[in-house]
Enzyme design. Structure first.
Site, PDB file in Angstrom:
ATOM      1  N   HIS A 125      -7.757  -3.939  10.109  1.00  0.00           N
ATOM      2  CA  HIS A 125      -7.432  -3.807   8.677  1.00  0.00           C
ATOM      3  C   HIS A 125      -6.183  -4.600   8.307  1.00  0.00           C
ATOM      4  CE1 HIS A 125      -5.029   0.042   9.762  1.00  0.00           C
ATOM      5  NE2 HIS A 125      -4.140  -0.810   9.331  1.00  0.00           N
ATOM      6  N   ASP A 165       0.831  -1.206   0.000  1.00  0.00           N
ATOM      7  CA  ASP A 165       0.000   0.000   0.000  1.00  0.00           C
ATOM      8  C   ASP A 165       0.868   1.259   0.000  1.00  0.00           C
ATOM      9  OD1 ASP A 165       0.911  -0.530   2.582  1.00  0.00           O
ATOM     10  OD2 ASP A 165      -1.066  -0.843   3.426  1.00  0.00           O
ATOM     11  N   GLU A 222      -9.866  -0.995   5.221  1.00  0.00           N
ATOM     12  CA  GLU A 222     -10.518  -0.669   6.484  1.00  0.00           C
ATOM     13  C   GLU A 222     -11.808  -1.471   6.651  1.00  0.00           C
ATOM     14  OE1 GLU A 222      -8.913   0.773   8.615  1.00  0.00           O
ATOM     15  OE2 GLU A 222      -8.217   2.794   8.154  1.00  0.00           O
ATOM     16  N   ASP A 269      -8.012  -1.793  14.169  1.00  0.00           N
ATOM     17  CA  ASP A 269      -9.412  -1.979  13.762  1.00  0.00           C
ATOM     18  C   ASP A 269      -9.588  -3.208  12.869  1.00  0.00           C
ATOM     19  OD1 ASP A 269      -8.262  -1.169  11.393  1.00  0.00           O
ATOM     20  OD2 ASP A 269      -9.461   0.651  11.154  1.00  0.00           O
TER      21      ASP A 269
HETATM   22  C1  F6R Z   1       1.138  -1.240   6.108  1.00  0.00           C
HETATM   23  C2  F6R Z   1      -0.057  -2.031   6.300  1.00  0.00           C
HETATM   24  C3  F6R Z   1      -0.917  -1.874   7.496  1.00  0.00           C
HETATM   25  C4  F6R Z   1      -0.158  -2.138   8.778  1.00  0.00           C
HETATM   26  C5  F6R Z   1      -1.078  -1.972   9.981  1.00  0.00           C
HETATM   27  C6  F6R Z   1      -0.349  -2.227  11.287  1.00  0.00           C
HETATM   28  O1  F6R Z   1       1.780  -1.594   4.896  1.00  0.00           O
HETATM   29  O2  F6R Z   1      -0.340  -2.813   5.484  1.00  0.00           O
HETATM   30  O3  F6R Z   1      -1.991  -2.763   7.407  1.00  0.00           O
HETATM   31  O4  F6R Z   1       0.333  -3.445   8.746  1.00  0.00           O
HETATM   32  O5  F6R Z   1      -1.586  -0.683   9.992  1.00  0.00           O
HETATM   33  O6  F6R Z   1       0.632  -1.262  11.437  1.00  0.00           O
HETATM   34  P1  F6R Z   1       1.754  -1.411  12.571  1.00  0.00           P
HETATM   35  O7  F6R Z   1       2.558  -2.587  12.186  1.00  0.00           O
HETATM   36  O8  F6R Z   1       2.535  -0.146  12.474  1.00  0.00           O
HETATM   37  O9  F6R Z   1       1.028  -1.591  13.836  1.00  0.00           O
END
Ligand code: F6R
Length: 261
Positions: A138, A67, A143, A136
């Site tokens: 995702h 992403d 989301e 949440d």
């Molecule tokens: C980022 C991504 C997001 C993160 C998620 C958790 O490339 O795909 O889904 O994996 O927001 O983020 P952290 O690891 O920073 O808690």
């Protein structure tokens, strides 16, 4: 789905690094799916140590980012392309020309997303996709409410995710983008092996909903339940709300030692 409960993130990333090394030993030009954020950071450090000591080489692999923020240039310090350059490309022996990300500054964002899907397909699809999980639920930036069949597209982040991401925008918190490009859940599910890592108590609720809750767009990570080869590696605090935690541990210790994740 395999759930591996480890005593520390270090133990968890060693397992994931072993799986990656096994894959690359089998296929030097394996296709990796890279995620960003704090969860994969210790893995990238471990891979760096293995490359430094000649135990691993990623020279032949190709990689696709999961992403990217909309509106951040590729060289913006908070863009995911810059983050991956810093944590992976500059650190490991991976060829920078073989690492692809989404362009969140593209004039035609829909065309960029379609083109990205085509590039992944032309490469033969992702062999091993690394994932984190948002508080949440995702995955990527899909989301809650995202279609479980979604493809790469533009998404609007929830207020909670925007708040969670502020820590990466030191001294410019007002700049946290609200829009992102993300591989869809349908896209992610096409990878041949999904590996989700989660560390810390803050992820316990999302992890429990993803693994043991109903399959629902309200928890996008629950889509992993549909995948034939999904591995979830969690430390003890992140496993804190799993009802079947003893069973997962029992399954793992009972596995033959030759069988990786
Ligand atoms: C980022 C991504 C997001 C993160 C998620 C958790 O490339 O795909 O889904 O994996 O927001 O983020 P952290 O690891 O920073 O808690």
């Amino acid at each position: 789905m395999e759930v591996v409960v480890v005593d520390s993130p270090e133990e968890g990333v060693a397992l994931v690094a072993d799986a990656l090394a096994t894959l690359v030993a089998r296929r030097v030009d394996a296709i990796l799916g890279l995620s960003t954020g704090s969860s994969p950071e210790p893995l990238y450090e471990e891979l760096g140590r293995r490359c430094d000591t000649g135990r691993l080489s990623l020279q032949g692999v190709r990689a696709f980012l999961l992403d990217e923020y909309v509106g951040l240039a590729a060289d913006d310090p908070a863009s995911y392309r810059t983050t991956i350059r810093r944590q992976v490309v500059d650190r490991l022996d991976i060829d920078p020309d073989r690492v692809s990300g989404l362009d969140g500054m593209a004039l035609d964002l829909s065309a960029e997303c379609r083109d990205y899907e085509a590039r992944i397909a032309a490469a033969g699809g992702v062999d091993l996709q690394l994932l984190g999980i948002g508080t949440d639920g995702h995955i990527g930036f899909n989301e809650p409410g995202s279609s479980l069949g979604s493809r790469t597209r533009i998404k609007t982040l929830t207020e909670q995710t925007v708040a969670d991401n502020r820590r990466f925008f030191v001294d410019r918190e007002q700049d946290v983008p609200r829009h992102v490009l993300t591989q869809g859940i349908g896209t992610i599910l096409e990878a041949r092996h999904l590996v989700l890592m989660a560390w810390g108590e803050g992820k316990a609720d999302a992890v429990a909903r993803a693994i043991e809750g109903p399959l629902t767009a309200l928890c996008p990570a629950s889509a992993l339940q549909l995948h034939p080869h999904a591995t979830v590696v969690v430390d003890v605090p992140a496993a804190g709300r799993l009802a079947l935690v003893d069973y997962y541990r029992w399954v793992y210790v009972s596995k033959p030692s030759w069988q990786g994740i």
